[in-house]
Design a protein around this motif. Structure first.
Motif, PDB file in Angstrom:
ATOM      1  N   SER A  41      40.082  52.950  51.796  1.00  0.00           N
ATOM      2  CA  SER A  41      38.813  53.407  52.377  1.00  0.00           C
ATOM      3  C   SER A  41      38.930  54.885  52.692  1.00  0.00           C
ATOM      4  O   SER A  41      40.014  55.460  52.643  1.00  0.00           O
ATOM      5  CB  SER A  41      38.554  52.693  53.707  1.00  0.00           C
ATOM      6  OG  SER A  41      38.185  51.367  53.519  1.00  0.00           O
ATOM      7  N   ALA A  42      37.817  55.466  53.112  1.00  0.00           N
ATOM      8  CA  ALA A  42      37.853  56.800  53.702  1.00  0.00           C
ATOM      9  C   ALA A  42      38.599  56.716  55.035  1.00  0.00           C
ATOM     10  O   ALA A  42      38.625  55.661  55.664  1.00  0.00           O
ATOM     11  CB  ALA A  42      36.436  57.287  53.933  1.00  0.00           C
ATOM     12  N   THR A  47      33.293  58.582  56.837  1.00  0.00           N
ATOM     13  CA  THR A  47      31.995  58.217  56.259  1.00  0.00           C
ATOM     14  C   THR A  47      30.874  58.473  57.260  1.00  0.00           C
ATOM     15  O   THR A  47      29.843  59.064  56.915  1.00  0.00           O
ATOM     16  CB  THR A  47      32.000  56.741  55.810  1.00  0.00           C
ATOM     17  OG1 THR A  47      33.123  56.542  54.948  1.00  0.00           O
ATOM     18  CG2 THR A  47      30.727  56.383  55.057  1.00  0.00           C
ATOM     19  N   GLU A  74      36.539  58.632  50.205  1.00  0.00           N
ATOM     20  CA  GLU A  74      37.596  57.835  49.580  1.00  0.00           C
ATOM     21  C   GLU A  74      38.436  58.690  48.635  1.00  0.00           C
ATOM     22  O   GLU A  74      39.632  58.458  48.459  1.00  0.00           O
ATOM     23  CB  GLU A  74      36.985  56.644  48.831  1.00  0.00           C
ATOM     24  CG  GLU A  74      36.769  55.385  49.679  1.00  0.00           C
ATOM     25  CD  GLU A  74      35.669  55.492  50.720  1.00  0.00           C
ATOM     26  OE1 GLU A  74      34.911  56.475  50.694  1.00  0.00           O
ATOM     27  OE2 GLU A  74      35.586  54.597  51.584  1.00  0.00           O
ATOM     28  N   PHE A 136      34.857  51.512  47.404  1.00  0.00           N
ATOM     29  CA  PHE A 136      33.479  51.810  47.816  1.00  0.00           C
ATOM     30  C   PHE A 136      32.670  52.579  46.778  1.00  0.00           C
ATOM     31  O   PHE A 136      31.518  52.884  47.001  1.00  0.00           O
ATOM     32  CB  PHE A 136      33.582  52.577  49.152  1.00  0.00           C
ATOM     33  CG  PHE A 136      32.332  53.112  49.785  1.00  0.00           C
ATOM     34  CD1 PHE A 136      31.269  52.274  50.117  1.00  0.00           C
ATOM     35  CD2 PHE A 136      32.229  54.466  50.106  1.00  0.00           C
ATOM     36  CE1 PHE A 136      30.139  52.786  50.760  1.00  0.00           C
ATOM     37  CE2 PHE A 136      31.108  54.982  50.743  1.00  0.00           C
ATOM     38  CZ  PHE A 136      30.056  54.147  51.077  1.00  0.00           C
ATOM     39  N   ARG A 150      28.039  49.969  52.973  1.00  0.00           N
ATOM     40  CA  ARG A 150      29.059  50.108  54.004  1.00  0.00           C
ATOM     41  C   ARG A 150      30.074  48.968  53.934  1.00  0.00           C
ATOM     42  O   ARG A 150      29.720  47.826  53.686  1.00  0.00           O
ATOM     43  CB  ARG A 150      28.419  50.152  55.410  1.00  0.00           C
ATOM     44  CG  ARG A 150      27.497  51.342  55.668  1.00  0.00           C
ATOM     45  CD  ARG A 150      28.140  52.700  55.383  1.00  0.00           C
ATOM     46  NE  ARG A 150      29.369  52.995  56.065  1.00  0.00           N
ATOM     47  CZ  ARG A 150      29.469  53.650  57.215  1.00  0.00           C
ATOM     48  NH1 ARG A 150      28.389  54.073  57.829  1.00  0.00           N
ATOM     49  NH2 ARG A 150      30.657  53.895  57.749  1.00  0.00           N
ATOM     50  N   GLY A 151      31.316  49.337  54.136  1.00  0.00           N
ATOM     51  CA  GLY A 151      32.378  48.342  54.056  1.00  0.00           C
ATOM     52  C   GLY A 151      32.747  47.978  52.629  1.00  0.00           C
ATOM     53  O   GLY A 151      33.501  47.037  52.380  1.00  0.00           O
ATOM     54  N   GLY A 152      32.231  48.751  51.667  1.00  0.00           N
ATOM     55  CA  GLY A 152      32.361  48.390  50.256  1.00  0.00           C
ATOM     56  C   GLY A 152      33.758  48.463  49.665  1.00  0.00           C
ATOM     57  O   GLY A 152      33.978  47.981  48.551  1.00  0.00           O
ATOM     58  N   SER A 153      34.716  49.020  50.390  1.00  0.00           N
ATOM     59  CA  SER A 153      36.079  49.048  49.854  1.00  0.00           C
ATOM     60  C   SER A 153      36.662  47.644  49.724  1.00  0.00           C
ATOM     61  O   SER A 153      37.471  47.375  48.827  1.00  0.00           O
ATOM     62  CB  SER A 153      36.998  49.895  50.734  1.00  0.00           C
ATOM     63  OG  SER A 153      36.548  51.219  50.742  1.00  0.00           O
ATOM     64  N   ASP A 154      36.243  46.762  50.630  1.00  0.00           N
ATOM     65  CA  ASP A 154      36.675  45.363  50.509  1.00  0.00           C
ATOM     66  C   ASP A 154      36.240  44.801  49.155  1.00  0.00           C
ATOM     67  O   ASP A 154      37.000  44.114  48.471  1.00  0.00           O
ATOM     68  CB  ASP A 154      36.031  44.510  51.612  1.00  0.00           C
ATOM     69  CG  ASP A 154      36.613  44.790  52.987  1.00  0.00           C
ATOM     70  OD1 ASP A 154      37.777  45.220  53.054  1.00  0.00           O
ATOM     71  OD2 ASP A 154      35.910  44.562  53.985  1.00  0.00           O
TER      72      ASP A 154
HETATM   73  N1  ASP Z   1      34.108  54.246  53.782  1.00  0.00           N
HETATM   74  C1  ASP Z   1      33.106  53.245  53.601  1.00  0.00           C
HETATM   75  C2  ASP Z   1      32.504  52.847  54.945  1.00  0.00           C
HETATM   76  O1  ASP Z   1      32.903  53.374  55.976  1.00  0.00           O
HETATM   77  C3  ASP Z   1      33.629  52.047  52.865  1.00  0.00           C
HETATM   78  C4  ASP Z   1      34.707  51.267  53.572  1.00  0.00           C
HETATM   79  O2  ASP Z   1      35.334  51.750  54.505  1.00  0.00           O
HETATM   80  O3  ASP Z   1      34.955  50.127  53.176  1.00  0.00           O
HETATM   81  O4  ASP Z   1      31.639  52.030  54.986  1.00  0.00           O
END
Ligand code: ASP
Ligand code: MG
Length: 405
Positions: A41-42, A47, A74, A136, A150-154
């Motif tokens: 992730s970042a 972000t 990222e 992400f 958001r949260g797209g690294s998962d």
């Molecule tokens: N950096 C992005 C976010 O904060 C993706 C992630 O962290 O999964 O949503």
């Protein structure tokens, strides 16, 4: 030799020391003779501050440019991670989403992955490298940079694990795994050894935010078994997988509290076909997602009126009210009221399918605590109640101790 995908979230790569810590962990996994793909992730907060920065230069920044901007978060981490690995003698190559062959649709800021061509990743792995992939992000077939929400690294990690046919997918985060409840509210909460996809999805939808919801759906769809574990310890985490027979022995896997909901009530709505349809169509068109819905029995047989209540996410309340007020002339309800001081308490477990009396026990527990239930909704593996937010934490502890000790 196994192929392992490891994903490290923003906190785990939050500063230079943490990046070096992750590099050491990756080096150890590789020393076990495995091929390692690292998704990052970042760095934490990056972000959010990029979004804040964008809002300072424009009220409504173009979404294409938001993606170009956010993807840099990222991209920073992959380069730093590769450098940290080089510094301890581990060959590593960083790849942007596009370089890793992640192709998405063109819906900027919430793109969906269409396909992944993992050829380059395999080639680099076979040449002995650790491959570091930016989470992400991806690119459209036409080469536009996109991000996955958001949260797209998962999601990147799960989708890559599927495309690479990885032997193992590990989601490293700042908690030890998935818990029976939020340990900050319920001190006796325990880490779970395993949880079914459906339970994880229901818990996430009920306010337990361990992982991005969509990534769990994709894991279920492609049968990606993954482990949620801590990047700060060596403890085994929680395995998330398809449910097995033995999982049904446990009635309630976890409990969750969602304090991010608000309730709207249309008072005195005509009770005839088409009213609910028009109400919820209007909300849907405004992209407002509705959770619990309750309609009461109606009174006065001649021109029956009823009350219709539903919950929305708190940030959507004002917008939802406006949408509803706009329907007043058309639908002819008496008034609309709203309540922000509510929360939703849920119990979740695949064992509910084969056990009776689960809801009764939950309601008895709440009654004993003097907690009044405002709304109830159920699915096959979940019971949720809407209650006063001031009683939320106490009710959560009581229900946890009733079902989970
Ligand atoms: N950096 C992005 C976010 O904060 C993706 C992630 O962290 O999964 O949503
Ligand atoms: Mg994250």
């Amino acid at each position: 030799m196994a192929l392992i995908v490891q994903k490290y979230g923003g906190t785990s790569v939050g500063d230079a020391d943490r990046i070096k810590n992750v590099a050491r962990r990756v080096a150890e996994s590789r020393a076990g003779g495995h091929q390692i793909v690292v998704v990052v992730s970042a760095m934490s907060g990056v972000t959010d501050s990029l979004i804040a920065l964008a809002k300072k230069v424009a009220d409504t920044p173009p979404e294409r440019e938001m993606d170009v901007l956010l993807a840099t978060g990222e991209q920073t981490t992959i380069a730093l991670m590769a450098m940290a690995l080089h510094a301890i003698g581990v060959p590593a190559v960083s790849l942007t989403g596009a370089q890793a062959g992640i192709v998405t649709d063109g819906v900027h800021t919430k793109a969906k992955i269409k396909n992944i061509t993992p050829k380059e990743t395999h080639r680099l792995l076979d040449a002995g490298n650790v491959v570091i992939v930016a989470g992400f992000q991806g690119q459209t077939p036409a080469g536009q940079i996109t991000t996955l929400g958001r949260g797209g690294s998962d999601l990147t990690a799960i989708a890559l694990a599927a495309a690479l046919q990885a032997d193992l997918c590990q989601i490293y985060t700042d908690v030890e795994g998935v818990y029976t409840a939020d340990p900050r509210i319920v001190p006796s909460a325990r880490k779970l050894d395993e949880i079914a996809y459906d339970e994880m999805l229901e818990l996430a939808g009920s306010g337990a935010k361990v992982m991005q919801l969509r990534s769990v759906e994709i894991a279920k769809k492609f049968g990606v078994v993954f482990e949620v574990r801590s990047s700060m310890s060596n403890q085994p985490g929680t395995i998330v997988k398809e449910e097995t027979r033995s999982m049904e022995d446990i009635v309630v896997r976890g409990v969750a509290l969602d304090k991010n909901q608000a309730k709207l009530t249309l008072v005195g709505v005509p009770d005839r076909p088409g009213i609910a349809a028009r109400t919820f169509r209007a909300l849907a068109e405004a992209a407002i997602s509705v959770d619990v819905i309750v309609q009461n029995v109606s009174h006065a047989a001649a021109a029956p009126l009823t009350d219709l209540s539903f919950t929305v996410d708190k940030p959507d309340l004002a917008k939802a009210r406006l949408v509803i007020e706009g329907l007043k002339a058309d639908i002819g309800f008496q008034e609309v009221t709203s309540d922000e001081s509510i929360c939703k308490l849920s119990i979740v477990g695949v064992g509910m399918r084969s056990h009776v009396g689960v809801a009764a026990r939950m309601f008895e527990t709440l009654a004993a605590e003097g907690v009044n239930i405002g709304m109830i909704s159920t699915s096959e593996i979940k019971v949720s109640v809407v209650i006063d937010i001031a009683q939320g934490d106490r009710a959560l502890r009581a229900v946890h101790s009733a079902f989970l000790g």
